[in-house]
Scaffold this motif. Sequence first.
Motif, mmCIF file in Angstrom:
data_model
loop_
_atom_site.group_PDB
_atom_site.id
_atom_site.type_symbol
_atom_site.label_atom_id
_atom_site.label_comp_id
_atom_site.label_asym_id
_atom_site.label_seq_id
_atom_site.Cartn_x
_atom_site.Cartn_y
_atom_site.Cartn_z
ATOM 1 N N ILE A 144 -4.610 -12.485 4.677
ATOM 2 C CA ILE A 144 -5.014 -11.460 3.712
ATOM 3 C C ILE A 144 -6.412 -10.966 4.081
ATOM 4 O O ILE A 144 -7.313 -11.775 4.283
ATOM 5 C CB ILE A 144 -5.022 -12.047 2.273
ATOM 6 C CG1 ILE A 144 -3.675 -12.667 1.925
ATOM 7 C CG2 ILE A 144 -5.446 -11.000 1.256
ATOM 8 C CD1 ILE A 144 -2.511 -11.711 1.914
ATOM 9 N N GLY A 145 -6.581 -9.647 4.180
ATOM 10 C CA GLY A 145 -7.883 -9.080 4.537
ATOM 11 C C GLY A 145 -8.169 -9.196 6.023
ATOM 12 O O GLY A 145 -9.286 -9.488 6.419
ATOM 13 N N VAL A 146 -7.143 -8.949 6.848
ATOM 14 C CA VAL A 146 -7.305 -9.055 8.297
ATOM 15 C C VAL A 146 -8.337 -8.037 8.780
ATOM 16 O O VAL A 146 -8.442 -6.936 8.248
ATOM 17 C CB VAL A 146 -5.949 -8.874 9.026
ATOM 18 C CG1 VAL A 146 -5.433 -7.451 8.919
ATOM 19 C CG2 VAL A 146 -6.035 -9.305 10.469
ATOM 20 N N GLU A 147 -9.123 -8.450 9.759
ATOM 21 C CA GLU A 147 -10.144 -7.578 10.344
ATOM 22 C C GLU A 147 -10.020 -7.622 11.859
ATOM 23 O O GLU A 147 -9.289 -8.449 12.391
ATOM 24 C CB GLU A 147 -11.540 -8.052 9.922
ATOM 25 C CG GLU A 147 -11.780 -7.983 8.433
ATOM 26 C CD GLU A 147 -13.130 -8.547 8.041
ATOM 27 O OE1 GLU A 147 -13.749 -9.269 8.857
ATOM 28 O OE2 GLU A 147 -13.564 -8.275 6.922
ATOM 29 N N PRO B 18 -3.121 -8.300 -5.228
ATOM 30 C CA PRO B 18 -1.655 -8.363 -5.294
ATOM 31 C C PRO B 18 -1.036 -8.975 -4.028
ATOM 32 O O PRO B 18 -0.040 -9.681 -4.109
ATOM 33 C CB PRO B 18 -1.233 -6.902 -5.471
ATOM 34 C CG PRO B 18 -2.401 -6.265 -6.146
ATOM 35 C CD PRO B 18 -3.606 -6.949 -5.567
ATOM 36 N N SER B 19 -1.647 -8.737 -2.870
ATOM 37 C CA SER B 19 -1.135 -9.308 -1.618
ATOM 38 C C SER B 19 -1.202 -10.830 -1.652
ATOM 39 O O SER B 19 -0.233 -11.515 -1.309
ATOM 40 C CB SER B 19 -1.962 -8.807 -0.428
ATOM 41 O OG SER B 19 -1.926 -7.409 -0.335
ATOM 42 N N ALA B 20 -2.342 -11.364 -2.048
ATOM 43 C CA ALA B 20 -2.523 -12.821 -2.101
ATOM 44 C C ALA B 20 -1.616 -13.451 -3.147
ATOM 45 O O ALA B 20 -0.987 -14.483 -2.897
ATOM 46 C CB ALA B 20 -3.987 -13.153 -2.388
ATOM 47 N N ILE B 21 -1.529 -12.833 -4.298
ATOM 48 C CA ILE B 21 -0.695 -13.370 -5.381
ATOM 49 C C ILE B 21 0.772 -13.393 -4.959
ATOM 50 O O ILE B 21 1.475 -14.385 -5.159
ATOM 51 C CB ILE B 21 -0.904 -12.569 -6.676
ATOM 52 C CG1 ILE B 21 -2.316 -12.820 -7.202
ATOM 53 C CG2 ILE B 21 0.141 -12.932 -7.724
ATOM 54 C CD1 ILE B 21 -2.763 -11.878 -8.290
ATOM 55 N N THR C 104 0.832 -4.493 6.478
ATOM 56 C CA THR C 104 0.632 -3.369 5.559
ATOM 57 C C THR C 104 -0.829 -3.312 5.121
ATOM 58 O O THR C 104 -1.544 -4.315 5.195
ATOM 59 C CB THR C 104 1.572 -3.500 4.337
ATOM 60 O OG1 THR C 104 1.428 -2.349 3.504
ATOM 61 C CG2 THR C 104 1.288 -4.750 3.533
ATOM 62 N N ASP C 105 -1.251 -2.139 4.670
ATOM 63 C CA ASP C 105 -2.606 -2.024 4.126
ATOM 64 C C ASP C 105 -2.728 -2.807 2.830
ATOM 65 O O ASP C 105 -3.731 -3.472 2.582
ATOM 66 C CB ASP C 105 -2.975 -0.560 3.874
ATOM 67 C CG ASP C 105 -3.220 0.207 5.172
ATOM 68 O OD1 ASP C 105 -3.497 -0.440 6.208
ATOM 69 O OD2 ASP C 105 -3.132 1.439 5.151
ATOM 70 N N TYR C 106 -1.698 -2.700 1.984
ATOM 71 C CA TYR C 106 -1.711 -3.365 0.684
ATOM 72 C C TYR C 106 -0.281 -3.627 0.238
ATOM 73 O O TYR C 106 0.665 -3.098 0.814
ATOM 74 C CB TYR C 106 -2.450 -2.514 -0.358
ATOM 75 C CG TYR C 106 -1.759 -1.197 -0.657
ATOM 76 C CD1 TYR C 106 -0.880 -1.085 -1.729
ATOM 77 C CD2 TYR C 106 -1.968 -0.079 0.140
ATOM 78 C CE1 TYR C 106 -0.225 0.106 -1.998
ATOM 79 C CE2 TYR C 106 -1.322 1.120 -0.124
ATOM 80 C CZ TYR C 106 -0.449 1.202 -1.182
ATOM 81 O OH TYR C 106 0.192 2.377 -1.448
ATOM 82 N N VAL C 107 -0.143 -4.425 -0.796
ATOM 83 C CA VAL C 107 1.167 -4.753 -1.366
ATOM 84 C C VAL C 107 1.242 -4.189 -2.773
ATOM 85 O O VAL C 107 0.293 -4.313 -3.551
ATOM 86 C CB VAL C 107 1.375 -6.288 -1.395
ATOM 87 C CG1 VAL C 107 2.554 -6.674 -2.266
ATOM 88 C CG2 VAL C 107 1.552 -6.821 0.006
ATOM 89 N N GLN D 131 -5.718 -5.453 2.789
ATOM 90 C CA GLN D 131 -6.223 -5.699 1.432
ATOM 91 C C GLN D 131 -6.720 -7.134 1.352
ATOM 92 O O GLN D 131 -6.047 -8.055 1.781
ATOM 93 C CB GLN D 131 -5.095 -5.471 0.430
ATOM 94 C CG GLN D 131 -5.478 -5.648 -1.013
ATOM 95 C CD GLN D 131 -4.265 -5.418 -1.922
ATOM 96 O OE1 GLN D 131 -3.217 -6.008 -1.711
ATOM 97 N NE2 GLN D 131 -4.432 -4.570 -2.906
ATOM 98 N N SER D 132 -7.923 -7.306 0.810
ATOM 99 C CA SER D 132 -8.481 -8.657 0.758
ATOM 100 C C SER D 132 -8.689 -9.107 -0.687
ATOM 101 O O SER D 132 -8.530 -8.327 -1.617
ATOM 102 C CB SER D 132 -9.808 -8.703 1.517
ATOM 103 O OG SER D 132 -10.753 -7.840 0.913
#
Length: 104
Positions: A75-78, A61-64, A34-37, A55-56
């Motif tokens: 998190i923050g895939v490129e 919120p993704s990391a948490i 997903t782009d973000y959580v 989202q990085s």
Amino acid sequence: GIGQREVAGTIVVIKPPIPETDEPLIGPQHIIFTDYVDRTCIRLLRRAGGLITRQSGADSPSAIAAVELGLPAIIGVEGAVNELVDGLSVIINASAGQVSEWRR
């Protein structure tokens, strides 16, 4: 990445917010991309085997969510994120922060 595990599964792409009436079937064999959580994703993340987001940030919120749920995550895939499509089999190595295609 978040977590010390390597996990293999099939990509399921989600686009928040996720209405309860249109919730995809998710299990431990699935890796959510997903782009973000947001809060509507949490019920899916509880059932998933892993998480990949664009989202990085360590306090995003993704990391948490990944830390709180004990979910291996990138998190923050490129890079070649357009190749992360529904049904693709991948391996995520959370400790190395890598995603690779899983050729069964």
